[in-house]
Design a protein around this motif. Structure first.
Motif, PDB file in Angstrom:
ATOM      1  N   GLN A  64       0.786  -1.223   0.000  1.00 32.82           N
ATOM      2  CA  GLN A  64       0.000   0.000   0.000  1.00 32.82           C
ATOM      3  C   GLN A  64       0.825   1.284   0.000  1.00 32.82           C
ATOM      4  N   SER A  65       2.020   1.241   0.547  1.00 37.15           N
ATOM      5  CA  SER A  65       2.826   2.455   0.646  1.00 37.15           C
ATOM      6  C   SER A  65       3.665   2.719  -0.607  1.00 37.15           C
ATOM      7  N   LYS A  66       3.549   1.852  -1.629  1.00 33.10           N
ATOM      8  CA  LYS A  66       4.372   2.003  -2.837  1.00 33.10           C
ATOM      9  C   LYS A  66       3.542   2.574  -3.987  1.00 33.10           C
ATOM     10  N   TYR A 113       3.608   4.864   7.656  1.00 33.00           N
ATOM     11  CA  TYR A 113       3.871   4.949   6.227  1.00 33.00           C
ATOM     12  C   TYR A 113       2.888   4.083   5.447  1.00 33.00           C
ATOM     13  N   GLU A 114       2.664   2.865   5.930  1.00 29.21           N
ATOM     14  CA  GLU A 114       1.770   1.948   5.232  1.00 29.21           C
ATOM     15  C   GLU A 114       0.331   2.442   5.242  1.00 29.21           C
ATOM     16  N   TRP A 117       0.260   7.232   4.710  1.00 27.82           N
ATOM     17  CA  TRP A 117       0.796   7.602   3.404  1.00 27.82           C
ATOM     18  C   TRP A 117       0.199   6.718   2.305  1.00 27.82           C
ATOM     19  N   GLY A 118       0.046   5.409   2.587  1.00 22.51           N
ATOM     20  CA  GLY A 118      -0.529   4.494   1.601  1.00 22.51           C
ATOM     21  C   GLY A 118      -1.958   4.849   1.245  1.00 22.51           C
TER      22      GLY A 118
END
Length: 225
Positions: A64-66, A113-114, A117-118
């Motif tokens: 999810q964070s990418k 982050y996950e 941000w994701g």
């Protein structure tokens, strides 16, 4: 509103609640894009959906964070489907340490982050695919944690951040008639029970939002007790 032939992305689709939501959507005639990192489990779920329903279902790999993963999903939607009707982000929040005072920077950063941000990345990337704004829904579903760690580890911290992001996103997307929701559990879970258990009331609430029969205000957190 009927869900027949509507298309939805479900993240963490191999998890308990994500799996149940995906099966409900498929049984109502929707196309379900199963997203997550558990390739074998997602393929098995895809096989079940194809046997039991007639929709155009697909598995996509998503961390999810990418951003690259979200962009790949967008390309899949453009190639396979005419539009996207909804994004359902299932959040399973877990930390090794039960006390917030023992969480390391790396663990704190990874979890935020996950999930935060994701979530932002997913909405930013897929928003242009939600072409029929009257039907468009974005739902953050936050799974439960054990009661004795509910307010002491990062679960509550991350939940609050997701809820704040939901609220601010809803204000912005309200101009475009896109509804954004957060659905959060507040149940008691005893030791030995799974924090990933499905909840019929939560699934019913999600389905009522997608069908247009729910009356929850956009941008608000819906609490499932």
């Amino acid at each position: 509103m009927e869900l027949q032939d509507k298309t939805y992305v479900v993240s963490n689709a191999a998890k308990s609640l994500g799996r149940e939501l995906s099966m409900h959507l498929a049984n109502l005639g929707a196309n379900v894009i199963l997203a997550g990192i558990e390739h074998v489990e997602l393929d098995n779920l895809l096989g079940e959906l194809q046997e039991e329903s007639e929709g155009n279902h697909k598995v996509v790999m998503l961390e999810q964070s990418k951003e690259i993963d979200w962009l790949a999903i967008m390309e899949e939607i453009q190639e396979e489907y005419s539009t996207l009707n909804g994004i359902i982000l299932v959040h399973t929040i877990f930390t090794e340490n039960r006390s917030v005072y023992d969480v390391s920077f790396d663990e704190f950063n990874h979890v935020m982050y996950e999930h935060v941000w994701g979530t932002y990345l997913g909405i930013r990337t897929l928003r242009p695919m939600l072409k029929d704004e009257r039907d468009a829904k974005i739902i953050n579903v936050i799974e439960p944690s054990f009661e004795d760690v509910f307010e002491r580890n990062l679960y509550y911290t991350v939940t609050g951040a997701i809820e704040a992001l939901t609220h601010s996103t809803a204000i912005e997307l309200r101009k475009e008639d896109v509804d954004v929701y957060a659905l959060s559990y507040r149940p008691s879970i005893r030791e030995g029970e799974s924090p990933e258990r499905s909840n019929p009331e939560a699934i019913s609430t999600v389905m009522s939002i997608l069908s247009g029969s729910g009356k929850a205000p956009t941008g608000e957190t819906i609490i499932i007790n």
